[in-house]
Design an enzyme around this catalytic site. Sequence first.
Site, PDB file in Angstrom:
ATOM      1  N   ASN A   4       0.874  -1.107  -0.080  1.00  0.00           N
ATOM      2  CA  ASN A   4       0.050  -0.027  -0.036  1.00  0.00           C
ATOM      3  C   ASN A   4       0.905   1.138  -0.029  1.00  0.00           C
ATOM      4  O   ASN A   4       1.468   1.426   1.121  1.00  0.00           O
ATOM      5  CB  ASN A   4      -0.849  -0.129   1.241  1.00  0.00           C
ATOM      6  CG  ASN A   4      -1.604   1.143   1.520  1.00  0.00           C
ATOM      7  OD1 ASN A   4      -1.776   2.116   0.478  1.00  0.00           O
ATOM      8  ND2 ASN A   4      -2.332   1.499   2.532  1.00  0.00           N
ATOM      9  N   TRP A   5       0.895   1.698  -1.257  1.00  0.00           N
ATOM     10  CA  TRP A   5       2.065   2.859  -1.177  1.00  0.00           C
ATOM     11  C   TRP A   5       1.474   4.140  -0.860  1.00  0.00           C
ATOM     12  O   TRP A   5       2.394   5.246  -0.408  1.00  0.00           O
ATOM     13  CB  TRP A   5       2.207   3.063  -2.715  1.00  0.00           C
ATOM     14  CG  TRP A   5       3.105   2.027  -3.598  1.00  0.00           C
ATOM     15  CD1 TRP A   5       3.358   0.942  -2.959  1.00  0.00           C
ATOM     16  CD2 TRP A   5       3.728   2.135  -4.767  1.00  0.00           C
ATOM     17  NE1 TRP A   5       4.059   0.277  -3.759  1.00  0.00           N
ATOM     18  CE2 TRP A   5       4.283   0.783  -4.895  1.00  0.00           C
ATOM     19  CE3 TRP A   5       3.739   3.271  -5.640  1.00  0.00           C
ATOM     20  CZ2 TRP A   5       5.063   0.543  -6.222  1.00  0.00           C
ATOM     21  CZ3 TRP A   5       4.377   3.064  -6.834  1.00  0.00           C
ATOM     22  CH2 TRP A   5       4.907   1.703  -7.118  1.00  0.00           C
TER      23      TRP A   5
ATOM     24  N   GLY B 165       2.342   2.073  10.833  1.00  0.00           N
ATOM     25  CA  GLY B 165       2.992   3.487  10.724  1.00  0.00           C
ATOM     26  C   GLY B 165       3.806   3.697  11.921  1.00  0.00           C
ATOM     27  O   GLY B 165       4.465   4.660  11.887  1.00  0.00           O
TER      28      GLY B 165
ATOM     29  N   GLY C 161       2.643  -1.062   4.202  1.00  0.00           N
ATOM     30  CA  GLY C 161       2.903   0.312   3.916  1.00  0.00           C
ATOM     31  C   GLY C 161       4.292   0.755   3.672  1.00  0.00           C
ATOM     32  O   GLY C 161       4.919   0.443   2.463  1.00  0.00           O
TER      33      GLY C 161
HETATM   34  P1  PGA Z   1       2.583   0.236   7.706  1.00  0.00           P
HETATM   35  O1  PGA Z   1       1.155   0.385   7.001  1.00  0.00           O
HETATM   36  O2  PGA Z   1       3.315  -1.046   7.114  1.00  0.00           O
HETATM   37  O3  PGA Z   1       3.612   1.323   7.234  1.00  0.00           O
HETATM   38  O4  PGA Z   1       2.396   0.018   8.975  1.00  0.00           O
HETATM   39  C1  PGA Z   1       0.478  -0.554   6.760  1.00  0.00           C
HETATM   40  C2  PGA Z   1      -0.857  -0.051   6.375  1.00  0.00           C
HETATM   41  O5  PGA Z   1      -1.350   1.036   6.454  1.00  0.00           O
HETATM   42  O6  PGA Z   1      -1.545  -0.761   5.348  1.00  0.00           O
END
Ligand code: PGA
Length: 255
Positions: A13-14, A176, A237
């Site tokens: 998921n960019w 995140g 992400g």
């Molecule tokens: P992250 O995001 O891997 O940066 O925690 C995952 C997502 O929100 O799909």
Amino acid sequence: MNKKLRAAVMAGNWKMNKTASEAAALYDELIPAVKDAGCTVVTCVPFTDIAVAVEKCRGTNIKVGAQNVHFEKSGAFTGEISADMLVEAGVEYVIIGHSERRQYFGETDETVNKRTIAALNAGLKAIVCVGELLEERELGITKEVIGRQVKIDLFGISAEQMKNVIIAYEPVWAIGTGKTATAAQAEEVCGYIREVVAGLYGSAVADGLTIQYGGSMKPANADELLAMENIDGGLIGGAALKAGDFSALVESASR
Ligand code: PGA
């Protein structure tokens, strides 16, 4: 027990990252790095990167996804994109109900449900996101929250259509933040999602459903998460923006 029946799907998921030229450069690194993947590889890109993504991924094993879709077919919805528009652009997958859409853009389970139905009717595969907030986990109501989300998000979707649904379990507190759910925490909720789906559709549909974990998945923690019986892939992400990290995650899912 039934893990082998299910497709392992690793989806990047960019988010709101990469201009079209930056996307092209990332694909140039990514395409050779994941060409021998033993799992399905998806990149969910910003709308403005779809054209370059479809062109770059043609003839490769990388599928192109979008990050949202509107539920109406067309009309006065300034700034929105319909499922038919995505299909004609060459998109195969779409993320629906990501927690950032729920948190910042007023997305509700009702609109997630409408978007999922529209996506499936147009022939897209839907990656439907669910997940609890930190306060909800601390209150001990994670399962109630997840059960409610799954039931409303899938309302009116047939067992046949469920073949084109993936559920991504993304605890909001892990997105995140660098805080990953432990493999045991993630497995507990993913197993519960499968139970809820079994209650709605029966065990054949539940056993065939791909459930992803998402939230700070990275090469250092992927093996442990992906070894869990009910975790069939990842929605990734930050680590999806680096070809080396994303291909390492794809390799973990291919084992
Ligand atoms: P992250 O995001 O891997 O940066 O925690 C995952 C997502 O929100 O799909």
